[in-house]
Scaffold this active site. Structure first.
Site, PDB file in Angstrom:
ATOM      1  N   ARG A 192     -30.332   7.796  18.596  1.00 52.80           N
ATOM      2  CA  ARG A 192     -31.371   8.731  18.169  1.00 52.80           C
ATOM      3  C   ARG A 192     -31.663   9.671  19.321  1.00 52.80           C
ATOM      4  O   ARG A 192     -31.756   9.236  20.470  1.00 52.80           O
ATOM      5  CB  ARG A 192     -32.679   7.981  17.852  1.00 52.80           C
ATOM      6  CG  ARG A 192     -32.581   7.037  16.711  1.00 52.80           C
ATOM      7  CD  ARG A 192     -32.793   7.709  15.388  1.00 52.80           C
ATOM      8  NE  ARG A 192     -34.112   8.343  15.271  1.00 52.80           N
ATOM      9  CZ  ARG A 192     -34.376   9.309  14.382  1.00 52.80           C
ATOM     10  NH1 ARG A 192     -33.430   9.771  13.593  1.00 52.80           N
ATOM     11  NH2 ARG A 192     -35.597   9.807  14.300  1.00 52.80           N
ATOM     12  N   GLY A 240     -24.547  -3.398  20.721  1.00 53.53           N
ATOM     13  CA  GLY A 240     -25.375  -3.871  21.842  1.00 53.53           C
ATOM     14  C   GLY A 240     -24.615  -4.529  22.967  1.00 53.53           C
ATOM     15  O   GLY A 240     -25.169  -5.356  23.693  1.00 53.53           O
ATOM     16  N   SER A 241     -23.346  -4.132  23.150  1.00 55.97           N
ATOM     17  CA  SER A 241     -22.595  -4.806  24.222  1.00 55.97           C
ATOM     18  C   SER A 241     -23.106  -4.384  25.604  1.00 55.97           C
ATOM     19  O   SER A 241     -23.083  -5.196  26.534  1.00 55.97           O
ATOM     20  CB  SER A 241     -21.091  -4.556  24.081  1.00 55.97           C
ATOM     21  OG  SER A 241     -20.771  -3.225  24.393  1.00 55.97           O
ATOM     22  N   ALA A 272     -15.559  -0.678  31.844  1.00 55.90           N
ATOM     23  CA  ALA A 272     -16.183   0.035  32.970  1.00 55.90           C
ATOM     24  C   ALA A 272     -17.683   0.193  32.731  1.00 55.90           C
ATOM     25  O   ALA A 272     -18.492   0.077  33.665  1.00 55.90           O
ATOM     26  CB  ALA A 272     -15.516   1.393  33.160  1.00 55.90           C
ATOM     27  N   GLU A 273     -18.071   0.443  31.478  1.00 55.87           N
ATOM     28  CA  GLU A 273     -19.500   0.578  31.155  1.00 55.87           C
ATOM     29  C   GLU A 273     -20.253  -0.686  31.555  1.00 55.87           C
ATOM     30  O   GLU A 273     -21.324  -0.639  32.154  1.00 55.87           O
ATOM     31  CB  GLU A 273     -19.686   0.830  29.659  1.00 55.87           C
ATOM     32  CG  GLU A 273     -19.114   2.150  29.189  1.00 55.87           C
ATOM     33  CD  GLU A 273     -19.499   2.479  27.753  1.00 55.87           C
ATOM     34  OE1 GLU A 273     -20.587   2.075  27.310  1.00 55.87           O
ATOM     35  OE2 GLU A 273     -18.703   3.153  27.073  1.00 55.87           O
ATOM     36  N   HIS A 286     -23.377   6.951  29.028  1.00 55.96           N
ATOM     37  CA  HIS A 286     -22.629   7.871  28.169  1.00 55.96           C
ATOM     38  C   HIS A 286     -21.133   7.737  28.485  1.00 55.96           C
ATOM     39  O   HIS A 286     -20.749   7.796  29.657  1.00 55.96           O
ATOM     40  CB  HIS A 286     -23.101   9.308  28.427  1.00 55.96           C
ATOM     41  CG  HIS A 286     -22.398  10.298  27.563  1.00 55.96           C
ATOM     42  ND1 HIS A 286     -22.715  10.464  26.224  1.00 55.96           N
ATOM     43  CD2 HIS A 286     -21.364  11.137  27.812  1.00 55.96           C
ATOM     44  CE1 HIS A 286     -21.918  11.385  25.708  1.00 55.96           C
ATOM     45  NE2 HIS A 286     -21.088  11.799  26.650  1.00 55.96           N
TER      46      HIS A 286
HETATM   47  C1  GRF Z   1     -21.255   2.855  24.366  1.00 58.55           C
HETATM   48  O1  GRF Z   1     -19.947   3.361  24.409  1.00 58.55           O
HETATM   49  C2  GRF Z   1     -22.193   3.741  25.095  1.00 58.55           C
HETATM   50  O2  GRF Z   1     -21.624   4.377  26.209  1.00 58.55           O
HETATM   51  C3  GRF Z   1     -22.549   4.779  24.071  1.00 58.55           C
HETATM   52  O3  GRF Z   1     -22.629   4.054  22.861  1.00 58.55           O
HETATM   53  C4  GRF Z   1     -21.810   2.889  22.950  1.00 58.55           C
HETATM   54  C5  GRF Z   1     -22.701   1.723  22.670  1.00 58.55           C
HETATM   55  O4  GRF Z   1     -22.003   0.499  22.629  1.00 58.55           O
HETATM   56  N1  GRF Z   1     -23.775   5.462  24.438  1.00 58.55           N
HETATM   57  P1  GRF Z   1     -22.805  -0.866  22.656  1.00 58.55           P
HETATM   58  O5  GRF Z   1     -23.786  -0.821  21.485  1.00 58.55           O
HETATM   59  O6  GRF Z   1     -23.495  -0.939  23.965  1.00 58.55           O
HETATM   60  O7  GRF Z   1     -21.788  -1.942  22.480  1.00 58.55           O
END
Ligand code: GRF
Length: 320
Positions: A93, A15-16, A175-176, A111
């Site tokens: 899912r 859940g980061s 970056a996310e 993604h």
């Molecule tokens: C992230 O790398 C996201 O891009 C992918 O799954 C991972 C989830 O990480 N869809 P987190 O649970 O948000 O830390």
């Protein structure tokens, strides 16, 4: 300013990204807030964090449930939370077609690749194996096809020669966490943004036959019928001190305009000056603005002023 957009985050693990959204939502001027964190895994670490931060949570294991039932239960929880948008954040899912259709245009996903490259799993491994020097992250709209919806934002991340999938993933994660809150903020703000609203009206107005855009008293307007053409639409960005960002369209007259406003005073208003000649204001900067209604009024208004030779064309097209 409109109320903050209500967002439900769906997670399956750490859940980061949800945390990045949550803390971004606490910044001054954030246009969204989290109203729910839901997971298909009751042990997802992100649930604890959300609880500690006072965000309502919902967990329902998908094990021993079929996809449709599980989707429906998640959908119900999200709806009960009052969420207007869904942010998938590591939700592992695949959502069924019904769910996706119900949230079309209101569900985003993050993604870890530069889509359309590497949809699905093991993105970093695949990027390294392919010898890519640049990897990255994408935020996109959710559609029935996996990782294939409209791209809303991307950030490139350099691949280092010694990178492993883990080391690359860790850098992409930075970056996310930057990209997702920004893209979500922009996306939920769009329905209230004059430039975006104008673009939406413009493409629809220009789609009608023989239309030219020409400003009128400083406001964008659209005319049809060539040299002696008449205006059929104006875009009003809070003109004359009004609250609305609106499309002004021609009704059949004051009676129809008045009836529209009486029936739906959130959607219609009597615009200054133009109201006197039966033009109605259609409010665009409101939650759930109805673009089909906008298209209908653009067309009606166009029909009211277009020369016969043009309306004939459109009538003929309608018959098909
Ligand atoms: C992230 O790398 C996201 O891009 C992918 O799954 C991972 C989830 O990480 N869809 P987190 O649970 O948000 O830390």
């Amino acid at each position: 300013m409109p109320d903050k957009a209500k967002v439900a985050a769906l997670i399956s693990g750490r859940g980061s990204n949800m945390a990045a959204l949550l803390y971004a939502s606490k910044l001054p001027d954030a246009p969204f807030r989290l109203v729910l964190v839901a997971s298909n895994d009751p042990d997802a670490a992100g649930l604890e964090l959300a609880k500690a931060e006072g965000i309502p949570t919902f967990a329902l294991s998908h094990k021993s449930m079929n996809r449709g039932e599980h989707d429906a239960a998640m959908d119900k929880a999200v709806r009960n939370s009052g969420a207007e948008y869904i942010a998938l954040a590591g939700y592992m899912r695949i959502l069924g077609e019904d769910f996706v259709r119900a949230w079309e245009g209101r569900a985003l996903n993050i993604h870890p690749s530069l889509l359309p490259k590497y949809p699905g799993l093991d993105t970093h491994e695949r990027a390294i194996e392919a010898g890519d020097t640049v990897a990255g992250v994408t935020v996109h709209l959710v559609t029935a096809e996996l990782d294939a919806g409209q791209i809303l934002g991307q950030t490139e991340v350099a691949v280092l020669p010694e990178d492993t999938p883990e080391s690359l993933a860790a850098r992409v994660l930075f970056a996310e966490h930057q990209l997702y809150p920004r893209v979500l903020a922009d996306y939920v703000s769009r329905p209230f943004d004059a430039a975006w609203l104008l673009d939406q009206v413009r493409v629809r107005a220009m789609d009608l036959p023989e239309v030219e855009e020409r400003p009128s008293h400083g406001a964008p307007g659209w005319r049809t019928g060539g040299k002696s053409g008449k205006y059929f639409a104006y875009f009003s960005d809070q003109h004359h001190g009004e609250d609305a960002i609106a499309l002004l369209a021609k009704t059949s007259g004051i009676d129809e305009m008045t009836a529209l406003i009486e029936r739906d005073p959130d959607a219609f208003y009597r615009p200054a000056y133009y109201g006197a000649s039966g033009w109605v204001g259609i409010v665009l900067n409101r939650p759930g603005a109805d673009w089909e209604q906008v298209e209908y009024w653009l067309k009606r208004s166009w029909q009211a002023v277009a020369p016969k030779r043009l309306t004939k064309l459109l009538d003929a097209a309608d018959e098909f």
